[in-house]
Design a protein around this motif. Structure first.
Motif: not given
Length: 220
Positions: A47-57
């Motif tokens: 998340v820190v590296r890519h700054s995504p919009d959505v994370v499926l966790m």
């Protein structure tokens, strides 16, 4: 959203699950899987590296689990939308994930077309949870004893119109859908939702919708 593709990070300790999700989401227009992670620590790094919009966790992983990762991600500046991935063997984990800041949850068995649509819905800032799954979650033994009393106590602070809006939230409706059903403007609905979140001591509309279920406000 910036007008580009919805950027997604997929997190699951099973590489085959990650590959399956990447294949489904990568086949859809306007969606891009930018990274995969097999544990919570790697998820936070992604998340820190890519700054995504959505994370499926995924929630249950060795090492740093999904709950801890959600808590860490929620403290980041401009955190992404996090959607918990679950099967019905861990209802109490889902409830804790929502409390930790997840914006909703999806079953791992969600059909591909529905998964694609729900990721788009989540990216737009709307609640992502199925009514059937939510009923199962709130009825689980881990939360049943105290949930109804707590929900009813908090709902006592709401006006009748706010209760109507909350009932719609519990059904997973967007602001536009609520506005249509209740014959209001979207701006008015936004105002109701904002005030309700304060009254209900909720961080997001998903938590508010769960309170509606807890208190018996949302019809079957």
């Amino acid at each position: 959203m910036n007008g580009g593709p919805i950027r997604i990070v997929v997190v699951d300790d099973e590489p085959m699950v990650c590959a399956h999700l990447r294949t489904i989401l990568g086949s859809a227009d306007g969606l891009e899987v930018v990274d995969e992670a097999q544990d919570g620590a790697a998820a936070v790094e992604a998340v820190v590296r890519h700054s995504p919009d959505v994370v499926l966790m995924d929630l249950r992983m060795p090492g740093v689990d999904g709950l801890t990762a959600i808590e860490r991600i929620s403290t980041l500046r401009n955190p992404p939308v996090v959607v918990a991935l679950t099967s019905f063997d861990a209802d109490h984990y889902v409830f804790r994930a929502l409390q930790a800041g997840a914006a909703g949850f999806l079953l791992k068995s969600t059909p591909p077309a529905d998964l694609i649509n729900l990721v788009r819905v989540a990216a737009d800032g709307h609640t992502v949870m199925s009514s059937a799954a939510t009923r199962r979650l709130v009825a689980s033994a881990a939360v049943r004893q105290t949930a109804q009393h707590r929900g009813q106590r908090l709902l006592a602070e709401l006006t009748e119109r706010e209760r109507e809006v909350l009932s719609c939230l519990g059904k997973g409706m967007s602001n536009a859908q609520i506005a249509k059903v209740l014959h209001l403007t979207e701006q008015t609905v936004k105002g109701y939702v904002s005030r309700m979140l304060v009254k209900l001591q909720c961080d997001n509309r998903t938590q508010a919708g769960l309170l509606g279920y807890e208190a018996g406000l949302v019809a079957e």
